[in-house]
Design a protein around this motif. Sequence first.
Motif, mmCIF file in Angstrom:
data_model
loop_
_atom_site.group_PDB
_atom_site.id
_atom_site.type_symbol
_atom_site.label_atom_id
_atom_site.label_comp_id
_atom_site.label_asym_id
_atom_site.label_seq_id
_atom_site.Cartn_x
_atom_site.Cartn_y
_atom_site.Cartn_z
ATOM 1 N N GLN B 190 0.827 -1.211 0.000
ATOM 2 C CA GLN B 190 0.000 0.000 0.000
ATOM 3 C C GLN B 190 0.860 1.261 0.000
ATOM 4 O O GLN B 190 0.457 2.293 0.538
ATOM 5 N N PHE B 192 1.223 3.658 -2.087
ATOM 6 C CA PHE B 192 0.451 4.025 -3.277
ATOM 7 C C PHE B 192 1.257 4.848 -4.277
ATOM 8 O O PHE B 192 1.052 4.760 -5.475
ATOM 9 N N SER B 221 -4.851 -2.671 -4.782
ATOM 10 C CA SER B 221 -3.477 -2.258 -5.060
ATOM 11 C C SER B 221 -3.094 -2.622 -6.489
ATOM 12 O O SER B 221 -2.388 -1.865 -7.168
#
Lengths: 337, 337, 337, 337
Positions: B190, B192, B221
């Motif tokens: 995660q 991102f 994800s």
Amino acid sequence: MIIVLKPSVTPEQVIGFTTKLTSDYGVNVNRWDGVHSTVLGLIGDTTQVDIEYIEAQDIVESVRRVQEPYKKANRKFHPENTVIKINDEVSIGDGSLHIMAGPCSVESEEQIVQIAKDVKKSGATLLRGGAFKPRTSPYAFQGLKSEGLDLLKAARKATGLPIVTEIMRTSHIDMFENIDIIQVGARNMQNFELLKELGKTDKPILLKRGLSATIEEWLMSAEYIMAGGNSKVMLCERGIRTYETYTRNTLDVSAIPIIKKLSHLPVIVDPSHASGKSWLVEPLAMAAVAAGADGLIIEVHNDPPHALSDGAQSLTPEKFDKVAKKVFALKEALSNT
Amino acid sequence: MIIVLKPSVTPEQVIGFTTKLTSDYGVNVNRWDGVHSTVLGLIGDTTQVDIEYIEAQDIVESVRRVQEPYKKANRKFHPENTVIKINDEVSIGDGSLHIMAGPCSVESEEQIVQIAKDVKKSGATLLRGGAFKPRTSPYAFQGLKSEGLDLLKAARKATGLPIVTEIMRTSHIDMFENIDIIQVGARNMQNFELLKELGKTDKPILLKRGLSATIEEWLMSAEYIMAGGNSKVMLCERGIRTYETYTRNTLDVSAIPIIKKLSHLPVIVDPSHASGKSWLVEPLAMAAVAAGADGLIIEVHNDPPHALSDGAQSLTPEKFDKVAKKVFALKEALSNT
Amino acid sequence: MIIVLKPSVTPEQVIGFTTKLTSDYGVNVNRWDGVHSTVLGLIGDTTQVDIEYIEAQDIVESVRRVQEPYKKANRKFHPENTVIKINDEVSIGDGSLHIMAGPCSVESEEQIVQIAKDVKKSGATLLRGGAFKPRTSPYAFQGLKSEGLDLLKAARKATGLPIVTEIMRTSHIDMFENIDIIQVGARNMQNFELLKELGKTDKPILLKRGLSATIEEWLMSAEYIMAGGNSKVMLCERGIRTYETYTRNTLDVSAIPIIKKLSHLPVIVDPSHASGKSWLVEPLAMAAVAAGADGLIIEVHNDPPHALSDGAQSLTPEKFDKVAKKVFALKEALSNT
Amino acid sequence: MIIVLKPSVTPEQVIGFTTKLTSDYGVNVNRWDGVHSTVLGLIGDTTQVDIEYIEAQDIVESVRRVQEPYKKANRKFHPENTVIKINDEVSIGDGSLHIMAGPCSVESEEQIVQIAKDVKKSGATLLRGGAFKPRTSPYAFQGLKSEGLDLLKAARKATGLPIVTEIMRTSHIDMFENIDIIQVGARNMQNFELLKELGKTDKPILLKRGLSATIEEWLMSAEYIMAGGNSKVMLCERGIRTYETYTRNTLDVSAIPIIKKLSHLPVIVDPSHASGKSWLVEPLAMAAVAAGADGLIIEVHNDPPHALSDGAQSLTPEKFDKVAKKVFALKEALSNT
């Protein structure tokens, strides 16, 4: 460090392994032969010993640390509480209680300035607000980004409150130059590259606990920052992932006294994210303060005319005012005891 | 999407909320009044609907998606299996079984070339090896870094095996230009910002499941990478964190058929990290193949004369050869049924 | 109850299923057709609806309750707090704070009488002590059994403190006739046969939360007892099983306000078992009281001359006295706010 | 057993403690002084040592077993596989694969006899069916009870299949006299009173793993039964409770090879309860067999004309036939390797 060897180990292997441990790590090795197994005890500084390397040895059954693997974050080697001075009014970790309050996301100057004024009136001493937002979905709003940082600064100018906001990327560190406290989110707690770079700054860091991080892993992430030279680390408990589905996460209230015992770093608690429900913020904030937290970080959102909501986990300024009063009253009662 | 409103909601609030949903997201809203609660059903494309915003409404008791929040990774909108072609011999997801094998860390050219030759002989079609190593402790060995990448390329040159290695930082993407498959580790699932940047490349990505990521978060994800334009994503199950302490993680074997049902992306399984014990690699690899995995990633470490070990979770080339034989025999038996 | 049907369902199946639901459970069924799915909403009393039966239908994708499955334990149908009167001095759930204190195991008359006197002096209003001990190992001490019950009664006679002790078997209920509060341990929380039999008595029951029981499952176990006619149930939070290994269990402090919201039953907290460490008892007890607990159950063990220990999770009478003082002072401060 | 003492311990305390350990448990004690701590190693038979007593000592920091706490269930002391002979055709644990199949609940003679015939035709060698049903809700159907046992016997008579069914209460043991295998459900895995009584019988016991039981706790529950004299115990993995919500439980496939290594008892896997979804039964059954399970227990439900369902986790006889064929083919392929 205690190493239990496999029953099948030969005397030669034990000698070879012992010699290697002594020469590689400069530790003394104590040996004890049981009925079914041989046990080695390492004496000396074992923080440099690579436990994964030891576990990887074919002759090793199991390994256990006696000494903690963190040094700079360890209270044993730094008995006094770390106090992080943000400005003349705010010193975190000195026995006082600080509340960081503000919206999940910065939305507009009007919004953030108004909330900053409101929460300051209720006793908050720091303003929180998200500019860069980690979102599970790529299609969700990702924050106002650098514009959000500017709006936070405007709110700081209007109120004097120092600002706390989350960083998501190493290359943004320069952009956070003028931010008072940089937050590392739960999902980045083990983004070691980010931690290393933050270790090279002298910014106070609010390090959130990872979704399923053990207390030791969390302290090791603090150690990453401190190993780089930055000792201004605050640890933020924000709930852990468990099987219980009623709350978004489970607040691990025990982490507060445990961190206080194992480490000298301040502990902040986030009752908003821990529960995901605004009506739980008050009892969890009370519990956190009673258990010894140095501060709280609470989501507060004002209600722009066209909005219907005060947020699943956000408080309105009115409700926040009530919570803050109760929490400060509790802190005072505890101090008097 | 189904939204249960609180019992206390007023008719005006319901109308206001319904109007807002319709205008903001272009969905139709169906309403149903129960004895204790009012329920709204959203009809249309709800992937754009921000579930956290909905949950945040004061009048909302709970929200539940009926439709999955991922689109590009969703089998419903892409019924055929994604096949990722690495070179003329290796296509992942086409029904064949591929093994990525190699050491946890690249240590030297001699080591990596030898292991590459060994695992190729046993049937592995890809070479794995760590150059940048995410380590819990800042004091532990962090990998050979760019030198490690060069050694992997040397091993590829010597054997023809495509190479798989982990990236830890956005700014390294250029350095990974000539790597065949870029791995995103569990701790960065995660991260991102990293996912977004990888979405802009056209590199095959091996996305490991986060330590306590749900299957939906994991697919989200993947969606981050795919939303950027890169659809070459493989999902790698590597064990999840549970209360059980006997194994380092708990292999979630159910994730294999679930991913195959929900998504069209290939599934790779890592029995080495899932268990942390080399003697468990074989039975877990067998289970993974029987449950439908497209590939395996297995740690193999050769035994240089001065080393005592084949690694807690690594196999020697000899043991790997035995496991690979059994696994390919199983795959063939399954194909014949 | 909201039932999402599978996309593949035919109109005839929907009609057949709807008719069946109406006739079997006397509920009204509301239907809503989305783009990808059909949703049914059940209106009326759904506590009798067997959710597992519904889930088992081939045409059902998922089911979700809107209404809680428990009735007698539900605050919605019983808004006022249940107050359980043990004797003239002790009423649990009336806003006061009660401490149940005593040793893990009853060992001798001298021991239990002395501890009872000590804890009474410190403000405890109930005496706890184990006579029948659930032990993980069949080779461990299983308690003094019926003799232990007699010793507890002797201590009650000497101090006037009502006694709390654990039952492990349905056939022992008669033996517990003269016990003031019967405890059901975590491992028996879903021993439904035992719960049913306790439901036929009129004894106050202290129902510990199962090691990994959800709040809803816990309330359903209370419902088992109450469905039999016995409404004197107290819920005891004692920590849940998580991935964190530093503490034996993780105290779920959120459970306190959640139970208070969902149910009218009193909540007791066990900081001794939640942490397994005596130095954590004080901060966790403080947190529990600040979060709204009606009582605490704390292990206290005196130190007979030949013993070396005050127990990993037990307090000495001296330490208990200090904790009790702090906890009662906190309770008073909270009452004054 | 390795005992790490607290840094604050005095030499006198160490001597006192060591003497006590030697005299109480007949073990030898080895002592090693590190820089920060003193460590004791116990040599001899430590299964009788009460680890909770040791942990409870004020001078003890932590304790760790080197030797497993179970004896009779331990492969070290019983290297050969236990084979449990049910009748002339069925021996569990001898390397063959057995399937126990049947409905969740026995509903009628017609139903159970028909299913028994169907599953026998598909290769099942045992019939399972619930007569006493543990239900989360007191308002849900609790099974046909003793009538259900009679119907199972009728089905056995009609087909010759031995029968497996769950017991919920010590006082029912006599009623289970004529049942072939008595099942202990997950919720009763630590109902120690029930385990003790079953230990006095000579019935084969199918011991399901508790919802969040560690492998060691599970083996200790087997040890309870075996300590009473009954060594016919089979261990049934049925999924554990984790944070993942997509499946009802998470099948711990690693438990299969781990149990085979630690113990000599047979391992049965329940893919129906592990997933709660019928379409996952096949891949999980395949994974279980590939990982070395001795048997499977699968829910099968026939489709009476007026029913709409084949059960969320149940297979129809037709689907079961397909799964059984694949599973037996896999078993054969594995045996040929």
